[in-house]
Design an enzyme around this catalytic site. Structure first.
Site, PDB file in Angstrom:
ATOM      1  N   ASP A 117      11.965  56.206 -14.293  1.00  0.00           N
ATOM      2  CA  ASP A 117      11.217  54.979 -14.041  1.00  0.00           C
ATOM      3  C   ASP A 117      11.314  54.560 -12.576  1.00  0.00           C
ATOM      4  OD1 ASP A 117       9.577  52.855 -14.802  1.00  0.00           O
ATOM      5  OD2 ASP A 117      10.782  52.377 -16.558  1.00  0.00           O
ATOM      6  N   ASP A 167       2.360  50.424 -19.342  1.00  0.00           N
ATOM      7  CA  ASP A 167       3.342  49.764 -20.195  1.00  0.00           C
ATOM      8  C   ASP A 167       2.677  49.038 -21.365  1.00  0.00           C
ATOM      9  OD1 ASP A 167       5.695  50.531 -19.022  1.00  0.00           O
ATOM     10  OD2 ASP A 167       5.882  48.774 -17.749  1.00  0.00           O
TER      11      ASP A 167
END
Length: 694
Positions: A441, A498
């Site tokens: 990430d 997301d």
């Protein structure tokens, strides 16, 4: 004197020419020319007339337009000497290197200070042209801007398509009309960015998804880019891509662009899309085992967030495996004292409070269920509230008073000691545990753009890949914040957004297909009530949208009803049964006659079968569905057409259409010219149609 070079594949020709030793320019790019085309004559035919108010000759729109050639548009190179004074080179031809599918052209500055080198290659199978440029200097210089080799844009084009976005709203298409001046896009966030995907599509007049001429570009760099699409006063157009300006913060004797990927299509936007999809999948992504089927993914983030509890995680893993999951990914919260997003980033050691016996009990349980195990890292970031920051505050990139993002700072990846530390910590975790997957990430933009940061991240990824070649890596950056061919040369999957909202995903996936194939796009079945939009969506729509790409789940499976469990298991089994051919299928965007319907056709490369996903994004303006025209079928052959989910027809779908009761036999000509008429449906539903060549 004219020198010329050409590159060809079966559908396109690129011709470069240099006059009087000047920098080469692209004098032709489009449909395949005859082998005996006279390139010198073509170059002369390319020359523009002049008239009143113009110079006596038109400066070349070269692969690196030079201000010293009285070029009035955006130059391809802006560079300064060590004292900051502008340096204006005048390049002349030096030598060439010509191979079967490639050309390298070298030009030397008349003053003897700079050397410019441009490389072009063409892929005979994918039809993608790779182009890059580099500058070498006899003394250190400061680089402001260096464009990859510049391509002309077509004259018969009314608009260009580029891409914007935001968190949970990536891959939004912008159509901008051509006009005098420039369309300027620059991403200075230090990563590829939701806001500015480094791609451009230039359709010619009348082009659609399925027909017409179009040109596509993608810049494969993960550190921020600049795009210039300029129409000059004389009407010529140029397209420039390169690193964001002023991100080389130190003087150097060599600078290079990333690769610019370019393609010409003679069958609409889909021609660009298929070229990019195949090139990325078959030439760029280096899977540890290309023959391995893509596993159904389960990620625990939206089930537990930071609240890691071993018995609960085991129960969730068991339920995920029962639904068909084949990989379990432990997300953020397993390390340091990571109870929320304010602390412990960079303390990459297992939290003994949550895992007193380490990760082994959970990993063993996951393996016993027949799943592999993956884990989350955010290596390039650090919290001030962490042991590593307290020991090494100088490792953080940027000033002490910088604005934080998600309560975190970036590590300075240009520092060798930072990369060494991260390699040791990540490597130890991979060595001590049976882990075959990393979710990598990157949850904030950089405090300042710096090319050295990107090169440092690349170096760490390259070293880890070399040391742990069987480990797959997913690129996630607050979702789709770092998606490009540069990062995908080092990773194997991207997290497109997301947002697990299936309606938003339907649109994002559809647009991302202009560049990305199914095998790299993670798409998960989210919770019944989406955590990022608040929208409640039926399990059927959520499941079929996820089945359009690399399928997975990201919710608490304990919330599912028996009916939802049955639906999800059924769609997952269908995806597993078809994933082998779908992995190599071309994703074709369909030209829907109903704007409410977002549809695509996944066509097996051999053409023997296909599946159509027709998603209803909103209420149609008319009552009855309009026919949906398919594409790239054999017009004189017949296909067996079956509505796979006909049982999903709602009560208001009251007609006796044959497709709702049995398969149909229809010709490719009919399906492409008239189209397939599907049953009526509610918004936020999907029809799935299987086609088989008879």
């Amino acid at each position: 004197m004219i020198q010329s070079w050409r590159l060809d594949d079966s559908r396109q020709t690129l011709v470069l020419a240099s006059q009087n030793g000047h920098l080469a320019e692209v004098v032709y790019w489009g449909p395949r020319l005859p082998d005996d085309e006279g390139l010198e004559t073509l170059t002369m035919a390319h020359t523009l007339d002049v008239t009143g108010g113009m110079l006596d000759a038109n400066p070349e729109l070269s692969i690196c337009p030079e201000a010293t050639r009285t070029f009035s548009g955006q130059p391809g190179l802006v560079i300064r000497d060590a004292l900051g004074r502008p340096y204006l080179p005048k390049f002349c031809f030096a030598h060439e290197e010509v191979s079967e599918n490639g050309i390298v052209l070298t030009f030397a500055d008349q003053a003897g200070t700079l050397t410019y080198r441009a490389s072009f290659s063409i892929d005979q199978e994918t039809h993608v042209i790779e182009a890059s440029a580099e500058i070498e200097s006899t003394r250190p210089m400061h680089l402001h801007w260096l464009a990859a080799p510049v391509f002309p844009a077509p004259q018969l084009s009314d608009a260009m398509i580029d891409f914007a976005g935001r968190w949970c709203g990536e891959f939004q298409m912008n159509r901008t009309p051509w006009s005098a001046g420039i369309r300027y896009r620059e991403n200075r966030t230090g990563r590829t960015g939701h806001e500015h995907f480094p791609g451009l599509i230039v359709p010619c007049r009348g082009a659609t998804n399925a027909i017409g001429h179009a040109y596509g570009f993608h810049y494969g760099w993960s550190g921020g880019h600049r795009m210039v699409a300029e129409e000059l006063p004389d009407g010529r157009r140029q397209v420039q891509f390169g690193h964001a300006t002023r991100i080389e913060n130190e003087p150097a004797t060599r600078f290079a662009t990333a690769t610019l990927y370019a393609v010409f299509s003679d069958d609409g936007l889909n021609g660009c899309a298929v070229a990019f999809q195949r090139h990325l999948r078959d030439r760029i992504v280096q899977f540890p085992d290309r023959a391995r089927l893509r596993p159904v993914h389960y990620n625990c983030w939206e089930a537990v967030y930071f609240d890691h509890n071993l018995p609960e995680l085991k129960e969730i893993a068991s339920r995920a495996a029962d639904l068909g999951a084949e990989r379990f990914v432990l997300d953020d919260g397993w390390f340091g004292e990571r109870d929320d997003d304010t602390r412990a980033l960079s303390d990459w050691e297992v939290d003994p409070r949550k895992y007193p016996d380490g990760l082994t009990p959970l990993i063993d349980h996951v393996h016993d269920l027949g799943m592999t195990f993956g884990i989350w890292f955010e290596p390039e970031m650090i919290n001030a509230d962490s042991n590593v920051f307290r020991a090494h505050p100088d490792w953080a990139l940027g000033g002490e008073d910088q604005i934080l993002g998600r309560q975190q700072m970036a590590l300075n990846m240009a520092l060798p000691e930072v990369r060494e530390f991260l390699f040791e910590r990540i490597g130890q975790t991979l060595t001590d545990n049976d882990i075959d997957y990393i979710k990598w990430d990157h949850n904030r933009v950089l405090p300042m753009p710096d090319a050295a940061q990107t090169r440092g991240s690349y170096a760490l990824l390259d070293r880890l890949r070399e040391t742990f070649p069987e480990v797959e890596i997913e690129s996630c950056a607050s979702g789709g914040g770092r998606i490009d061919f540069g990062i995908l040369r080092r990773t194997h999957r991207v997290w497109l957004s997301d947002s697990n909202d299936a309606l938003e995903r339907l649109k994002m996936q559809h647009n991302a297909a202009l560049f990305l194939p199914m095998v790299v796009i993670g798409s998960h079945v989210g919770p019944r009530t989406c955590h990022t939009s608040g929208r409640m969506i039926d399990i059927r729509f959520r499941a079929w949208v996820a089945a359009q790409r690399h399928m997975g789940f990201e919710m608490d499976p304990r919330e599912l009803t028996n009916e939802e469990t049955g639906v999800l298991r059924e769609v997952t089994n269908w995806w597993k049964a078809n994933r082998k051919w779908l992995a190599d299928a071309d994703i074709l965007r369909l030209d829907s006659s109903d704007p409410a319907v977002i549809a695509e056709q996944h066509l097996e490369q051999a053409g023997g079968q296909f599946v159509v996903f027709a998603g209803k994004a909103e209420t149609s303006a008319q009552i009855a569905p309009r026919p949906l025209r398919l594409t790239r079928l054999s017009p004189d052959r017949h296909y067996r057409i079956e509505l796979l989910n006909r049982a999903d027809a709602p009560g208001l779908s009251r007609g006796d259409q044959a497709i709702k009761s049995s398969p149909l036999k229809l010709s490719g000509a009919y399906l492409m010219s008239h189209g397939l008429t599907l049953p009526w449906s509610f918004p936020e539903t999907m029809w799935v149609v299987k086609g088989t060549l008879l």
